[in-house]
Motif scaffolding. Structure first.
Motif, PDB file in Angstrom:
ATOM      1  N   PRO A  98       0.824  -1.101   0.109  1.00 53.90           N
ATOM      2  CA  PRO A  98      -0.043   0.000  -0.101  1.00 53.90           C
ATOM      3  C   PRO A  98       0.753   1.074  -0.093  1.00 53.90           C
ATOM      4  CG  PRO A  98      -1.077  -1.592   1.590  1.00 53.90           C
ATOM      5  CD  PRO A  98       0.356  -2.225   1.190  1.00 53.90           C
ATOM      6  N   VAL A  99       2.019   1.193   0.657  1.00 49.85           N
ATOM      7  CA  VAL A  99       2.847   2.428   0.597  1.00 49.85           C
ATOM      8  C   VAL A  99       3.254   2.746  -0.709  1.00 49.85           C
ATOM      9  CG1 VAL A  99       5.222   3.370   1.419  1.00 49.85           C
ATOM     10  CG2 VAL A  99       3.457   2.299   3.168  1.00 49.85           C
ATOM     11  N   ILE A 100       3.812   1.466  -1.234  1.00 49.79           N
ATOM     12  CA  ILE A 100       4.244   1.844  -2.839  1.00 49.79           C
ATOM     13  C   ILE A 100       3.073   2.450  -3.827  1.00 49.79           C
ATOM     14  CG2 ILE A 100       5.428   0.914  -4.708  1.00 49.79           C
ATOM     15  CD1 ILE A 100       6.863  -1.047  -2.763  1.00 49.79           C
ATOM     16  N   TYR A 101       2.039   1.454  -3.661  1.00 52.86           N
ATOM     17  CA  TYR A 101       0.838   2.101  -4.614  1.00 52.86           C
ATOM     18  C   TYR A 101       0.328   3.418  -4.121  1.00 52.86           C
ATOM     19  CZ  TYR A 101       0.614  -2.427  -6.609  1.00 52.86           C
ATOM     20  OH  TYR A 101       0.506  -3.879  -7.168  1.00 52.86           O
ATOM     21  N   ALA A 102       0.181   3.769  -2.897  1.00 55.39           N
ATOM     22  CA  ALA A 102      -0.106   5.160  -2.552  1.00 55.39           C
ATOM     23  C   ALA A 102       0.723   6.230  -3.041  1.00 55.39           C
ATOM     24  CB  ALA A 102      -0.063   5.288  -1.015  1.00 55.39           C
ATOM     25  N   ALA A 103       2.108   5.879  -3.000  1.00 56.17           N
ATOM     26  CA  ALA A 103       3.027   6.779  -3.627  1.00 56.17           C
ATOM     27  C   ALA A 103       2.691   6.825  -5.448  1.00 56.17           C
ATOM     28  CB  ALA A 103       4.539   6.369  -3.593  1.00 56.17           C
ATOM     29  N   GLY A 104       2.488   5.955  -5.952  1.00 54.85           N
ATOM     30  CA  GLY A 104       2.495   5.748  -7.294  1.00 54.85           C
ATOM     31  C   GLY A 104       1.055   6.373  -7.599  1.00 54.85           C
ATOM     32  N   ALA A 105       0.005   6.296  -6.764  1.00 54.53           N
ATOM     33  CA  ALA A 105      -1.442   7.001  -7.020  1.00 54.53           C
ATOM     34  C   ALA A 105      -1.051   8.441  -6.940  1.00 54.53           C
ATOM     35  CB  ALA A 105      -2.313   6.626  -6.163  1.00 54.53           C
ATOM     36  N   VAL A 106      -0.259   9.075  -5.985  1.00 53.36           N
ATOM     37  CA  VAL A 106      -0.281  10.548  -6.113  1.00 53.36           C
ATOM     38  C   VAL A 106       0.540  11.030  -7.012  1.00 53.36           C
ATOM     39  CG1 VAL A 106       0.924  12.140  -4.638  1.00 53.36           C
ATOM     40  CG2 VAL A 106      -0.397  10.599  -3.568  1.00 53.36           C
ATOM     41  N   MET A 107       1.464  10.141  -7.541  1.00 55.32           N
ATOM     42  CA  MET A 107       2.389  10.596  -8.743  1.00 55.32           C
ATOM     43  C   MET A 107       1.566  10.673  -9.931  1.00 55.32           C
ATOM     44  SD  MET A 107       5.301   8.230 -10.390  1.00 55.32           S
ATOM     45  CE  MET A 107       3.981   6.976 -10.902  1.00 55.32           C
ATOM     46  N   ILE A 108       0.688   9.650 -10.151  1.00 59.17           N
ATOM     47  CA  ILE A 108      -0.194   9.808 -11.250  1.00 59.17           C
ATOM     48  C   ILE A 108      -1.140  10.877 -11.511  1.00 59.17           C
ATOM     49  CG2 ILE A 108      -1.853   8.578 -12.555  1.00 59.17           C
ATOM     50  CD1 ILE A 108      -0.258   5.936 -11.673  1.00 59.17           C
ATOM     51  N   ALA A 109      -1.606  10.894 -10.227  1.00 60.26           N
ATOM     52  CA  ALA A 109      -2.832  11.936  -9.963  1.00 60.26           C
ATOM     53  C   ALA A 109      -2.044  13.415 -10.390  1.00 60.26           C
ATOM     54  CB  ALA A 109      -3.313  11.945  -8.583  1.00 60.26           C
ATOM     55  N   ARG A 110      -0.601  13.754  -9.644  1.00 57.94           N
ATOM     56  CA  ARG A 110      -0.113  14.927 -10.203  1.00 57.94           C
ATOM     57  C   ARG A 110       0.218  15.175 -11.193  1.00 57.94           C
ATOM     58  NH1 ARG A 110       2.857  16.100  -4.484  1.00 57.94           N
ATOM     59  NH2 ARG A 110       1.289  16.005  -3.018  1.00 57.94           N
ATOM     60  N   SER A 111       0.290  14.138 -12.267  1.00 54.46           N
ATOM     61  CA  SER A 111       0.531  14.278 -13.585  1.00 54.46           C
ATOM     62  C   SER A 111      -0.531  14.619 -14.460  1.00 54.46           C
ATOM     63  CB  SER A 111       1.338  13.180 -14.253  1.00 54.46           C
ATOM     64  OG  SER A 111       2.575  13.005 -13.490  1.00 54.46           O
ATOM     65  N   GLY A 112      -1.721  14.546 -13.669  1.00 56.23           N
ATOM     66  CA  GLY A 112      -2.940  15.066 -14.581  1.00 56.23           C
ATOM     67  C   GLY A 112      -3.689  13.789 -15.199  1.00 56.23           C
ATOM     68  N   SER A 113      -3.189  12.529 -15.153  1.00 56.77           N
ATOM     69  CA  SER A 113      -3.685  11.252 -15.787  1.00 56.77           C
ATOM     70  C   SER A 113      -4.947  10.934 -15.279  1.00 56.77           C
ATOM     71  CB  SER A 113      -2.732  10.161 -15.626  1.00 56.77           C
ATOM     72  OG  SER A 113      -3.091   9.211 -16.533  1.00 56.77           O
ATOM     73  N   ILE A 114      -5.375  11.135 -14.055  1.00 54.72           N
ATOM     74  CA  ILE A 114      -6.777  10.589 -13.248  1.00 54.72           C
ATOM     75  C   ILE A 114      -7.638  11.744 -13.791  1.00 54.72           C
ATOM     76  CG2 ILE A 114      -7.858  10.488 -11.059  1.00 54.72           C
ATOM     77  CD1 ILE A 114      -5.574   9.145  -9.919  1.00 54.72           C
ATOM     78  N   LYS A 115      -7.334  13.044 -13.884  1.00 54.95           N
ATOM     79  CA  LYS A 115      -8.321  13.967 -14.240  1.00 54.95           C
ATOM     80  C   LYS A 115      -8.558  13.681 -15.731  1.00 54.95           C
ATOM     81  CE  LYS A 115      -6.635  17.513 -11.091  1.00 54.95           C
ATOM     82  NZ  LYS A 115      -6.098  19.196 -11.047  1.00 54.95           N
ATOM     83  N   ALA A 116      -7.655  13.220 -16.517  1.00 54.55           N
ATOM     84  CA  ALA A 116      -7.888  13.116 -17.866  1.00 54.55           C
ATOM     85  C   ALA A 116      -8.698  11.817 -17.945  1.00 54.55           C
ATOM     86  CB  ALA A 116      -6.518  12.702 -18.528  1.00 54.55           C
ATOM     87  N   LEU A 117      -8.675  10.885 -17.140  1.00 54.79           N
ATOM     88  CA  LEU A 117      -9.409   9.527 -17.267  1.00 54.79           C
ATOM     89  C   LEU A 117     -10.916   9.902 -16.849  1.00 54.79           C
ATOM     90  CD1 LEU A 117      -9.602   6.357 -17.435  1.00 54.79           C
ATOM     91  CD2 LEU A 117      -8.967   6.281 -14.972  1.00 54.79           C
ATOM     92  N   ILE A 118     -11.077  10.798 -15.976  1.00 53.62           N
ATOM     93  CA  ILE A 118     -12.431  11.192 -15.464  1.00 53.62           C
ATOM     94  C   ILE A 118     -13.136  11.840 -16.713  1.00 53.62           C
ATOM     95  CG2 ILE A 118     -13.814  12.880 -14.125  1.00 53.62           C
ATOM     96  CD1 ILE A 118     -12.734  10.137 -12.717  1.00 53.62           C
ATOM     97  N   GLU A 119     -12.632  12.755 -17.349  1.00 51.43           N
ATOM     98  CA  GLU A 119     -13.014  13.552 -18.553  1.00 51.43           C
ATOM     99  C   GLU A 119     -13.371  12.636 -19.427  1.00 51.43           C
ATOM    100  OE1 GLU A 119     -14.316  16.358 -21.034  1.00 51.43           O
ATOM    101  OE2 GLU A 119     -14.238  16.467 -18.944  1.00 51.43           O
ATOM    102  N   ALA A 120     -12.295  11.489 -19.892  1.00 56.15           N
ATOM    103  CA  ALA A 120     -12.700  10.496 -20.923  1.00 56.15           C
ATOM    104  C   ALA A 120     -14.002   9.806 -20.719  1.00 56.15           C
ATOM    105  CB  ALA A 120     -11.360   9.737 -21.159  1.00 56.15           C
TER     106      ALA A 120
END
Length: 433
Positions: free
Chosen positions: A75-97
């Protein structure tokens, strides 16, 4: 009288947590009481020795903190990865898509995300790591809705207590005298039913709000003018990471050696963030490191709290309570055991497998408990943890939706209690059959 003394520290911790005291304050008070009680029990001849300074250090540091930091590395590693992806704008782009594909039908999107959370938890055998990835996606889509958060919590709890890949299922299957795979297959109908009900709860929660939901739009406005192809290119890091989290374990079974392990999954996502989100490598690295801070801090605090719970276990409290359950009439013992498991998980539910190791050995000595009864007890523990202020998945939901832990618990309370009550009714029927 001795049983009352044993229960007192646990009752005080639960009271203080309900009063919204910090978990370490509650744990410290309960721990001090446990130390005092231990020496009283020595004087009465119940215990051979009381809790000494070396015992305190061992229970807090070597058992509590070390277990939390070692058992929750994924979970620590995945949590860090999730924040990294979110701050790159990929999650926001997924929601819009997804909004474009579903043409604004956000209720269906919320239900689908809940099912993804449930599937990811079931396949991985753990919930918090998946929650760190998926909760920000849900938050960006619909914002904070109690029904949505509760649905994610409930499917997660049932997922990690019935998954063939989880520690909780392994412990429960052993207590039930079954092979893990067979036990998981027996519990699968419950898992499917709860997942469908959870998706329905999320759908209903969003649907009843209707046009009031606008939080997700603010997060996706920056992509409104972007063409569909460019938008989906930005989605690739988030989508790839989600697939790796959910299917990585299954794919590894087809390979000569496991390859899609947590760090490799995050590394792949980091490279994709650089390529498709045009984020600088230095910034991706900074985002990755910064993303681990919240969950590491939480794990450290929860580890210390578990040390205080371990002091209560030193007294034999959990053994005595489980034995008390066994004295109930045979037709109601499964029902009582489920209620007991649910309640115990609230103050001590930081690590559900830990709760099961405290209570299952004694419960397994009760004659007449069927394998299904043990499965229902495990689910009751899982549900109880979702209204525990020291549960890692609750903390992950808090971080993902940017609300306090007590707001998560408040939102979960009604639906978790209903779910726990439903399991108790099933347990009562099982006892009567």
């Amino acid at each position: 009288m001795e049983l009352i003394l044993m229960i007192l520290p646990l009752a005080v911790i639960l009271f203080l947590l309900i009063r919204k005291k910090h978990m370490l304050v509650a744990g410290l008070v309960g721990g001090i009481l446990a130390i005092i009680v231990s020496w009283i029990l020595v004087a009465t001849g119940t215990l051979e020795t009381g809790i000494k300074p070396l015992d305190i250090n061992n229970l807090v540091v070597n058992v509590g903190v070390r277990n939390m930091l070692s058992l929750y590395l994924a979970p620590v590693i995945y949590a860090a990865g999730a924040v990294m992806i979110a701050r790159s704008g990929s999650i926001k782009a997924l929601i819009e898509a997804l909004n474009r594909v579903l043409k604004g039908k956000i209720a269906y999107l919320a239900a689908a995300i809940v099912l993804v959370q449930g599937l990811a938890t079931y396949m991985a055998g753990m919930g918090a790591g998946n929650t760190m990835v998926i909760a920000p996606l849900m938050a960006a889509a619909v914002g904070f809705l109690p029904e949505v958060v509760a649905a994610m919590a409930i499917v997660t709890a049932v997922g990690f207590t019935t998954s063939p890949a989880s520690t909780e299922t392994a412990f429960t299957a052993t207590a039930a005298g079954m092979e893990v795979g067979n036990f998981a297959n027996m519990m699968l109908p419950f898992t499917i039913i709860v997942y469908l009900l959870g998706a329905g709860l999320a759908f209903w929660g969003v649907y009843k709000k209707g046009n009031m939901i606008r939080q997700g739009e603010k997060a996706t406005n920056e992509f409104e003018g972007m063409d569909t192809k460019s938008l989906w290119l930005r989605v690739i890091p988030a989508l790839t990471f989600l697939v790796l989290v959910i299917l990585g374990g299954k794919i590894n079974q087809l390979l000569p050696v496991p390859f899609l392990v947590p760090f490799i999954n995050v590394l792949v996502a980091a490279i994709l963030c650089v390529i498709f989100c045009k984020t600088e490598p230095n910034q991706v690295s900074e985002n990755l490191i910064d993303g681990s801070r919240y969950i590491l801090t939480t794990l450290f605090g929860v580890g210390i709290f578990l040390g205080f719970i371990n002091m209560i276990g030193f007294l034999g409290t959990f053994d005595e309570l489980a034995a008390l359950v066994g004295r109930a009439p045979s037709w109601i013992v499964t029902f009582v055991a489920c209620l007991f498991a649910f309640v115990i998980a609230i103050p001590s539910g930081a690590f559900a497998a830990g709760v099961l190791t405290l209570i299952l050995p004694t419960l397994s000595l009760i004659p007449g408990l069927s394998p299904l009864a043990f499965g229902l007890i495990a689910i009751s523990v899982g549900l109880g943890t979702q209204i525990s202020p020291v549960q890692i998945n609750v903390a992950a939901l808090s971080e993902g939706f940017k609300i306090s832990i007590f707001d998560v618990i408040k939102g979960n309370m009604r639906y978790v209690l209903i779910s726990g009550g439903a399991i108790a009714v099933v347990a009562l029927i099982v006892g009567l059959i």
